[in-house]
Design an enzyme around this catalytic site. Sequence first.
Site, PDB file in Angstrom:
ATOM      1  N   THR A  44      -0.431   3.086 -25.082  1.00 46.70           N
ATOM      2  CA  THR A  44      -1.252   3.816 -24.110  1.00 46.70           C
ATOM      3  C   THR A  44      -0.590   3.938 -22.744  1.00 46.70           C
ATOM      4  O   THR A  44      -0.712   4.964 -22.071  1.00 46.70           O
ATOM      5  CB  THR A  44      -2.608   3.082 -23.952  1.00 46.70           C
ATOM      6  OG1 THR A  44      -3.232   3.079 -25.237  1.00 46.70           O
ATOM      7  CG2 THR A  44      -3.509   3.764 -22.973  1.00 46.70           C
ATOM      8  N   SER A  73       1.573   0.798 -31.373  1.00 45.64           N
ATOM      9  CA  SER A  73       1.983  -0.565 -31.735  1.00 45.64           C
ATOM     10  C   SER A  73       1.477  -0.987 -33.110  1.00 45.64           C
ATOM     11  O   SER A  73       1.963  -1.969 -33.670  1.00 45.64           O
ATOM     12  CB  SER A  73       1.581  -1.570 -30.663  1.00 45.64           C
ATOM     13  OG  SER A  73       0.223  -1.895 -30.717  1.00 45.64           O
ATOM     14  N   THR A 131      -0.923  -2.323 -26.658  1.00 48.47           N
ATOM     15  CA  THR A 131      -1.538  -3.659 -26.527  1.00 48.47           C
ATOM     16  C   THR A 131      -1.937  -4.256 -27.875  1.00 48.47           C
ATOM     17  O   THR A 131      -2.030  -5.473 -28.009  1.00 48.47           O
ATOM     18  CB  THR A 131      -2.796  -3.595 -25.630  1.00 48.47           C
ATOM     19  OG1 THR A 131      -3.726  -2.674 -26.214  1.00 48.47           O
ATOM     20  CG2 THR A 131      -2.446  -3.181 -24.217  1.00 48.47           C
ATOM     21  N   THR A 180      -6.230 -22.644 -37.146  1.00 51.94           N
ATOM     22  CA  THR A 180      -7.686 -22.499 -36.974  1.00 51.94           C
ATOM     23  C   THR A 180      -8.077 -21.049 -36.669  1.00 51.94           C
ATOM     24  O   THR A 180      -7.344 -20.327 -35.987  1.00 51.94           O
ATOM     25  CB  THR A 180      -8.223 -23.407 -35.863  1.00 51.94           C
ATOM     26  OG1 THR A 180      -9.646 -23.172 -35.727  1.00 51.94           O
ATOM     27  CG2 THR A 180      -7.572 -23.163 -34.517  1.00 51.94           C
TER      28      THR A 180
HETATM   29  N1  ASP Z   1      -3.139   1.936 -29.979  1.00 53.41           N
HETATM   30  C1  ASP Z   1      -2.448   1.561 -28.781  1.00 53.41           C
HETATM   31  C2  ASP Z   1      -1.271   0.707 -29.183  1.00 53.41           C
HETATM   32  O1  ASP Z   1      -1.413  -0.470 -29.362  1.00 53.41           O
HETATM   33  C3  ASP Z   1      -3.359   0.868 -27.864  1.00 53.41           C
HETATM   34  C4  ASP Z   1      -2.743   0.422 -26.566  1.00 53.41           C
HETATM   35  O2  ASP Z   1      -1.627   0.711 -26.209  1.00 53.41           O
HETATM   36  O3  ASP Z   1      -3.449  -0.246 -25.820  1.00 53.41           O
HETATM   37  O4  ASP Z   1      -0.203   1.233 -29.354  1.00 53.41           O
END
Ligand code: ASP
Length: 344
Positions: free
Chosen positions: A17, A62, A93, A280
Amino acid sequence: MNNKKNISILIIYTGGTIGMIHDAITGSLVPIDFRHISDHVPELKKFGYNLQSVSFDPVKDSSNIDPGIWIKMADIVEENYNNFDGFVVLHGTDTMAYTASALSFMLENLRKPVILTGSQLPIGLLRTDGREHLITAIEIAAAVENGFASVPEVCIYFDNKLTRGNRTTKMSAEHFDAFFSPNYPPLAEVGLHLKYFRNLINYPSEENNLVVHKSFDNNVAILKLFPGINRKLVQAVINTQGLRGLIIETFGSGNAPTYQWFLDDLKHFIDMGGIILNVTQCHGGSVEMGLYETSRQMLAAGVLSGKDITTEASVTKLMHLLGRYSSREEVVKSLNSSLAGEIS
Ligand code: ASP
Protein backbone atom coordinates in the site's frame (compact mmCIF):
# COMPACT_ATOMS: atom_id res chain seq x y z
CA MET A 1 30.19 9.35 8.55
CA ASN A 2 28.94 12.34 10.54
CA ASN A 3 28.67 14.51 7.47
CA LYS A 4 25.13 14.01 6.17
CA LYS A 5 26.31 14.07 2.57
CA ASN A 6 28.43 11.02 3.31
CA ILE A 7 25.47 8.98 4.47
CA SER A 8 23.94 6.75 1.85
CA ILE A 9 20.65 4.94 2.23
CA LEU A 10 19.17 2.48 -0.20
CA ILE A 11 15.37 2.30 -0.36
CA ILE A 12 14.11 -1.03 -1.66
CA TYR A 13 10.52 -0.82 -2.78
CA THR A 14 8.97 -4.28 -2.96
CA GLY A 15 5.30 -3.28 -3.14
CA GLY A 16 2.35 -2.83 -0.82
CA THR A 17 0.00 0.00 0.00
CA ILE A 18 2.72 2.50 0.90
CA GLY A 19 3.81 2.91 -2.72
CA MET A 20 0.37 3.47 -4.18
CA ILE A 21 -1.40 6.51 -5.58
CA HIS A 22 -4.76 6.91 -7.26
CA ASP A 23 -4.46 6.79 -11.02
CA ALA A 24 -5.63 10.16 -12.40
CA ILE A 25 -7.73 8.50 -15.10
CA THR A 26 -9.11 5.27 -13.66
CA GLY A 27 -9.14 6.28 -9.97
CA SER A 28 -7.80 2.89 -8.92
CA LEU A 29 -4.67 2.37 -6.84
CA VAL A 30 -1.50 1.93 -8.88
CA PRO A 31 2.15 1.79 -7.80
CA ILE A 32 4.16 5.00 -8.10
CA ASP A 33 7.35 5.17 -10.10
CA PHE A 34 9.88 5.08 -7.30
CA ARG A 35 12.49 6.99 -9.27
CA HIS A 36 10.25 9.98 -8.64
CA ILE A 37 9.54 9.33 -4.99
CA SER A 38 10.55 12.86 -3.97
CA ASP A 39 7.73 14.28 -6.12
CA HIS A 40 5.37 12.57 -3.67
CA VAL A 41 7.45 13.12 -0.53
CA PRO A 42 9.33 16.38 -1.19
CA GLU A 43 10.59 16.34 2.42
CA LEU A 44 13.12 13.69 1.35
CA LYS A 45 15.21 16.37 -0.35
CA LYS A 46 15.76 18.07 3.00
CA PHE A 47 17.64 15.12 4.45
CA GLY A 48 20.86 15.88 2.66
CA TYR A 49 21.64 12.15 2.50
CA ASN A 50 22.53 10.31 -0.63
CA LEU A 51 19.20 8.51 -1.10
CA GLN A 52 18.92 5.92 -3.80
CA SER A 53 16.12 3.51 -4.58
CA VAL A 54 15.50 0.26 -6.36
CA SER A 55 12.06 -1.00 -7.13
CA PHE A 56 10.82 -4.51 -7.74
CA ASP A 57 9.38 -4.93 -11.19
CA PRO A 58 6.61 -5.96 -11.00
CA VAL A 59 5.92 -4.84 -7.44
CA LYS A 60 4.48 -7.46 -5.13
CA ASP A 61 1.45 -7.39 -2.92
CA SER A 62 2.95 -8.89 0.21
CA SER A 63 0.57 -11.87 0.05
CA ASN A 64 2.64 -12.99 -2.95
CA ILE A 65 5.97 -12.77 -1.17
CA ASP A 66 7.74 -16.09 -0.67
CA PRO A 67 11.25 -17.44 0.08
CA GLY A 68 12.39 -16.70 -3.49
CA ILE A 69 11.59 -13.02 -2.92
CA TRP A 70 13.33 -13.00 0.48
CA ILE A 71 16.42 -14.24 -1.31
CA LYS A 72 16.05 -11.46 -3.89
CA MET A 73 15.85 -8.87 -1.09
CA ALA A 74 18.89 -10.33 0.67
CA ASP A 75 20.76 -10.31 -2.65
CA ILE A 76 20.07 -6.59 -3.03
CA VAL A 77 21.33 -5.92 0.51
CA GLU A 78 24.41 -8.08 -0.08
CA GLU A 79 25.28 -6.50 -3.43
CA ASN A 80 24.96 -2.99 -2.00
CA TYR A 81 26.23 -3.68 1.50
CA ASN A 82 29.55 -1.87 1.18
CA ASN A 83 28.12 1.14 -0.63
CA PHE A 84 25.31 2.06 1.76
CA ASP A 85 25.07 2.83 5.47
CA GLY A 86 21.55 1.51 5.85
CA PHE A 87 18.61 -0.01 4.04
CA VAL A 88 14.89 0.81 4.10
CA VAL A 89 12.61 -1.91 2.75
CA LEU A 90 9.13 -0.75 1.75
CA HIS A 91 6.82 -3.72 2.01
CA GLY A 92 3.13 -4.55 2.26
CA THR A 93 2.06 -4.83 5.85
CA ASP A 94 0.28 -8.18 5.56
CA THR A 95 3.37 -10.38 5.57
CA MET A 96 5.95 -7.84 6.70
CA ALA A 97 6.61 -9.68 9.97
CA TYR A 98 7.43 -12.88 8.04
CA THR A 99 9.85 -11.07 5.74
CA ALA A 100 11.51 -9.24 8.63
CA SER A 101 11.94 -12.54 10.47
CA ALA A 102 13.32 -14.32 7.41
CA LEU A 103 15.81 -11.52 6.69
CA SER A 104 16.97 -11.54 10.31
CA PHE A 105 17.95 -15.21 9.95
CA MET A 106 19.47 -14.77 6.50
CA LEU A 107 21.67 -11.77 7.29
CA GLU A 108 24.17 -13.13 9.81
CA ASN A 109 26.64 -10.65 11.40
CA LEU A 110 24.56 -7.71 10.15
CA ARG A 111 26.25 -4.44 11.11
CA LYS A 112 23.91 -2.06 9.29
CA PRO A 113 20.24 -1.21 9.79
CA VAL A 114 17.63 -2.92 7.62
CA ILE A 115 14.38 -1.12 8.43
CA LEU A 116 11.11 -2.42 7.01
CA THR A 117 8.13 -0.16 6.83
CA GLY A 118 4.84 0.20 5.00
CA SER A 119 1.56 1.93 5.63
CA GLN A 120 -2.13 1.45 6.13
CA LEU A 121 -3.01 4.28 3.72
CA PRO A 122 -1.28 4.84 0.36
CA ILE A 123 1.42 7.51 0.24
CA GLY A 124 -0.63 9.41 -2.35
CA LEU A 125 -3.48 10.06 0.11
CA LEU A 126 -3.70 13.16 2.26
CA ARG A 127 -4.07 11.30 5.56
CA THR A 128 -1.42 8.71 4.76
CA ASP A 129 0.70 7.26 7.54
CA GLY A 130 3.26 6.29 4.88
CA ARG A 131 5.00 9.64 4.59
CA GLU A 132 6.03 9.73 8.26
CA HIS A 133 6.97 6.05 8.17
CA LEU A 134 9.26 6.53 5.20
CA ILE A 135 10.92 9.66 6.60
CA THR A 136 11.52 8.20 10.05
CA ALA A 137 12.65 4.83 8.71
CA ILE A 138 15.29 6.67 6.66
CA GLU A 139 16.35 8.65 9.71
CA ILE A 140 16.72 5.44 11.75
CA ALA A 141 18.60 3.68 8.95
CA ALA A 142 21.00 6.64 8.82
CA ALA A 143 21.52 7.02 12.57
CA VAL A 144 25.10 6.53 13.72
CA GLU A 145 26.87 6.82 17.03
CA ASN A 146 30.64 6.90 17.35
CA GLY A 147 30.88 5.80 13.76
CA PHE A 148 28.63 2.75 14.17
CA ALA A 149 25.02 2.19 13.17
CA SER A 150 22.63 2.94 16.05
CA VAL A 151 20.43 -0.07 15.25
CA PRO A 152 22.33 -2.76 13.31
CA GLU A 153 19.31 -5.06 13.14
CA VAL A 154 16.41 -6.04 10.90
CA CYS A 155 13.54 -3.99 12.35
CA ILE A 156 10.02 -2.86 11.61
CA TYR A 157 9.20 0.81 11.98
CA PHE A 158 5.50 1.56 12.28
CA ASP A 159 3.41 4.15 14.09
CA ASN A 160 6.18 5.66 16.20
CA LYS A 161 7.69 2.37 17.29
CA LEU A 162 10.77 0.57 16.14
CA THR A 163 10.55 -3.14 16.96
CA ARG A 164 12.82 -6.08 16.29
CA GLY A 165 11.50 -7.65 13.09
CA ASN A 166 11.50 -11.23 14.31
CA ARG A 167 9.59 -10.25 17.46
CA THR A 168 6.85 -8.38 15.67
CA THR A 169 3.42 -9.40 14.51
CA LYS A 170 0.64 -7.62 12.63
CA MET A 171 -2.27 -7.13 14.99
CA SER A 172 -4.68 -4.83 13.18
CA ALA A 173 -5.99 -4.73 9.64
CA GLU A 174 -7.36 -1.28 10.24
CA HIS A 175 -5.63 0.79 12.91
CA PHE A 176 -2.57 2.91 12.26
CA ASP A 177 -1.06 1.18 15.28
CA ALA A 178 -0.95 -2.08 13.32
CA PHE A 179 2.08 -3.92 14.69
CA PHE A 180 3.21 -5.02 18.08
CA SER A 181 6.01 -6.91 19.67
CA PRO A 182 4.36 -8.99 22.37
CA ASN A 183 7.41 -10.41 24.10
CA TYR A 184 10.15 -7.84 23.60
CA PRO A 185 10.04 -4.08 24.19
CA PRO A 186 10.48 -1.61 21.30
CA LEU A 187 14.09 -0.84 20.34
CA ALA A 188 13.24 2.83 19.87
CA GLU A 189 10.33 5.16 20.37
CA VAL A 190 9.57 8.19 18.30
CA GLY A 191 8.09 11.33 19.77
CA LEU A 192 9.70 14.74 19.89
CA HIS A 193 12.96 12.82 19.95
CA LEU A 194 14.06 9.52 18.56
CA LYS A 195 14.85 7.53 21.68
CA TYR A 196 16.96 4.41 21.21
CA PHE A 197 16.96 1.83 23.98
CA ARG A 198 20.54 0.68 23.66
CA ASN A 199 20.33 -2.01 26.31
CA LEU A 200 17.74 -3.81 24.12
CA ILE A 201 19.55 -3.55 20.79
CA ASN A 202 21.88 -6.30 19.56
CA TYR A 203 25.29 -4.93 18.61
CA PRO A 204 27.54 -7.49 16.93
CA SER A 205 30.62 -7.90 19.09
CA GLU A 206 33.18 -8.89 16.48
CA GLU A 207 34.12 -7.51 13.09
CA ASN A 208 32.76 -10.59 11.35
CA ASN A 209 31.79 -10.22 7.74
CA LEU A 210 28.19 -10.40 6.60
CA VAL A 211 27.15 -13.96 5.77
CA VAL A 212 23.97 -14.34 3.74
CA HIS A 213 22.13 -17.66 4.02
CA LYS A 214 20.03 -18.26 0.95
CA SER A 215 18.45 -21.68 1.35
CA PHE A 216 14.96 -22.34 2.57
CA ASP A 217 13.01 -25.56 2.77
CA ASN A 218 9.29 -24.95 2.72
CA ASN A 219 8.36 -28.53 3.61
CA VAL A 220 6.79 -27.19 6.78
CA ALA A 221 3.27 -26.74 8.11
CA ILE A 222 1.46 -24.84 10.83
CA LEU A 223 -1.32 -26.70 12.61
CA LYS A 224 -3.54 -24.49 14.73
CA LEU A 225 -5.31 -26.50 17.42
CA PHE A 226 -8.92 -25.91 18.39
CA PRO A 227 -11.31 -27.73 20.72
CA GLY A 228 -12.82 -30.57 18.70
CA ILE A 229 -9.94 -31.00 16.25
CA ASN A 230 -10.25 -34.40 14.63
CA ARG A 231 -7.72 -37.06 13.81
CA LYS A 232 -8.31 -36.97 10.05
CA LEU A 233 -7.17 -33.36 9.92
CA VAL A 234 -4.11 -33.98 12.10
CA GLN A 235 -3.14 -37.01 10.04
CA ALA A 236 -3.69 -35.21 6.75
CA VAL A 237 -1.20 -32.55 7.87
CA ILE A 238 1.33 -34.94 9.37
CA ASN A 239 1.19 -37.25 6.35
CA THR A 240 1.79 -34.41 3.89
CA GLN A 241 4.31 -35.76 1.42
CA GLY A 242 7.84 -34.53 2.19
CA LEU A 243 6.88 -32.71 5.39
CA ARG A 244 9.96 -32.19 7.59
CA GLY A 245 8.87 -29.66 10.16
CA LEU A 246 5.57 -28.94 11.88
CA ILE A 247 4.62 -26.02 14.08
CA ILE A 248 1.70 -26.68 16.35
CA GLU A 249 -0.06 -23.59 17.62
CA THR A 250 -1.20 -24.72 21.04
CA PHE A 251 -3.35 -23.29 23.83
CA GLY A 252 -2.02 -21.03 26.58
CA SER A 253 1.45 -21.93 27.78
CA GLY A 254 1.79 -24.73 25.21
CA ASN A 255 -1.06 -27.09 26.01
CA ALA A 256 -2.80 -29.58 23.74
CA PRO A 257 -5.38 -32.33 24.14
CA THR A 258 -4.11 -35.46 25.86
CA TYR A 259 -5.99 -37.79 23.47
CA GLN A 260 -3.85 -40.87 22.98
CA TRP A 261 -4.26 -40.75 19.19
CA PHE A 262 -2.97 -37.17 19.13
CA LEU A 263 0.17 -38.03 21.10
CA ASP A 264 0.71 -41.21 19.06
CA ASP A 265 0.48 -39.29 15.77
CA LEU A 266 2.93 -36.62 16.92
CA LYS A 267 5.33 -39.27 18.21
CA HIS A 268 5.12 -41.21 14.98
CA PHE A 269 6.06 -38.10 12.97
CA ILE A 270 9.03 -37.42 15.27
CA ASP A 271 10.15 -41.07 15.15
CA MET A 272 10.19 -40.81 11.36
CA GLY A 273 12.66 -37.89 11.63
CA GLY A 274 10.19 -34.99 11.68
CA ILE A 275 10.56 -31.95 13.92
CA ILE A 276 7.66 -30.48 15.88
CA LEU A 277 7.83 -27.06 17.48
CA ASN A 278 5.25 -25.98 20.04
CA VAL A 279 4.23 -22.32 19.73
CA THR A 280 1.44 -20.67 21.68
CA GLN A 281 -1.58 -19.28 19.86
CA CYS A 282 -1.84 -16.58 22.58
CA HIS A 283 -0.87 -13.08 21.50
CA GLY A 284 1.91 -12.89 24.06
CA GLY A 285 3.74 -14.98 26.63
CA SER A 286 5.71 -18.15 26.39
CA VAL A 287 5.35 -21.90 26.02
CA GLU A 288 6.36 -23.70 29.20
CA MET A 289 6.35 -27.36 28.46
CA GLY A 290 5.80 -29.61 31.42
CA LEU A 291 3.93 -27.00 33.44
CA TYR A 292 0.67 -28.89 32.85
CA GLU A 293 0.03 -32.54 32.10
CA THR A 294 -1.35 -31.37 28.73
CA SER A 295 2.14 -30.40 27.59
CA ARG A 296 4.27 -32.81 29.63
CA GLN A 297 3.30 -35.73 27.44
CA MET A 298 4.23 -33.85 24.26
CA LEU A 299 7.60 -33.08 25.79
CA ALA A 300 8.06 -36.78 26.48
CA ALA A 301 7.14 -37.52 22.84
CA GLY A 302 9.96 -35.21 21.65
CA VAL A 303 8.05 -32.03 20.81
CA LEU A 304 10.30 -28.95 21.12
CA SER A 305 9.34 -25.76 22.92
CA GLY A 306 9.08 -22.63 20.81
CA LYS A 307 9.38 -20.59 24.02
CA ASP A 308 8.21 -17.02 23.36
CA ILE A 309 8.72 -17.00 19.60
CA THR A 310 6.08 -15.52 17.28
CA THR A 311 4.44 -17.77 14.70
CA GLU A 312 6.01 -15.64 11.93
CA ALA A 313 9.50 -16.10 13.34
CA SER A 314 8.95 -19.80 14.05
CA VAL A 315 7.93 -20.75 10.52
CA THR A 316 10.65 -18.69 8.83
CA LYS A 317 13.26 -19.98 11.29
CA LEU A 318 12.21 -23.56 10.63
CA MET A 319 12.35 -23.08 6.83
CA HIS A 320 15.74 -21.39 7.18
CA LEU A 321 17.23 -24.10 9.40
CA LEU A 322 15.88 -26.97 7.29
CA GLY A 323 17.40 -25.29 4.24
CA ARG A 324 20.70 -24.64 6.01
CA TYR A 325 21.38 -27.94 7.76
CA SER A 326 20.89 -31.50 6.66
CA SER A 327 21.48 -32.82 10.17
CA ARG A 328 18.39 -33.04 12.37
CA GLU A 329 20.55 -32.41 15.46
CA GLU A 330 21.80 -29.08 14.09
CA VAL A 331 18.25 -27.95 13.34
CA VAL A 332 17.06 -28.94 16.81
CA LYS A 333 20.04 -27.24 18.48
CA SER A 334 19.39 -23.98 16.62
CA LEU A 335 15.65 -24.10 17.31
CA ASN A 336 16.49 -24.22 20.99
CA SER A 337 18.72 -21.17 20.82
CA SER A 338 18.40 -17.57 19.73
CA LEU A 339 19.83 -16.86 16.27
CA ALA A 340 18.88 -13.20 15.97
CA GLY A 341 17.17 -12.30 19.24
CA GLU A 342 13.90 -14.05 18.34
CA ILE A 343 13.53 -15.89 21.68
CA SER A 344 14.31 -14.83 25.22
N1 ASP B 1 -2.23 -6.00 0.76
C1 ASP B 1 -1.22 -5.06 1.12
C2 ASP B 1 0.08 -5.82 1.24
O1 ASP B 1 0.36 -6.38 2.26
C3 ASP B 1 -1.58 -4.37 2.37
C4 ASP B 1 -0.58 -3.36 2.85
O2 ASP B 1 0.39 -3.01 2.23
O3 ASP B 1 -0.80 -2.84 3.94
O4 ASP B 1 0.81 -5.88 0.28
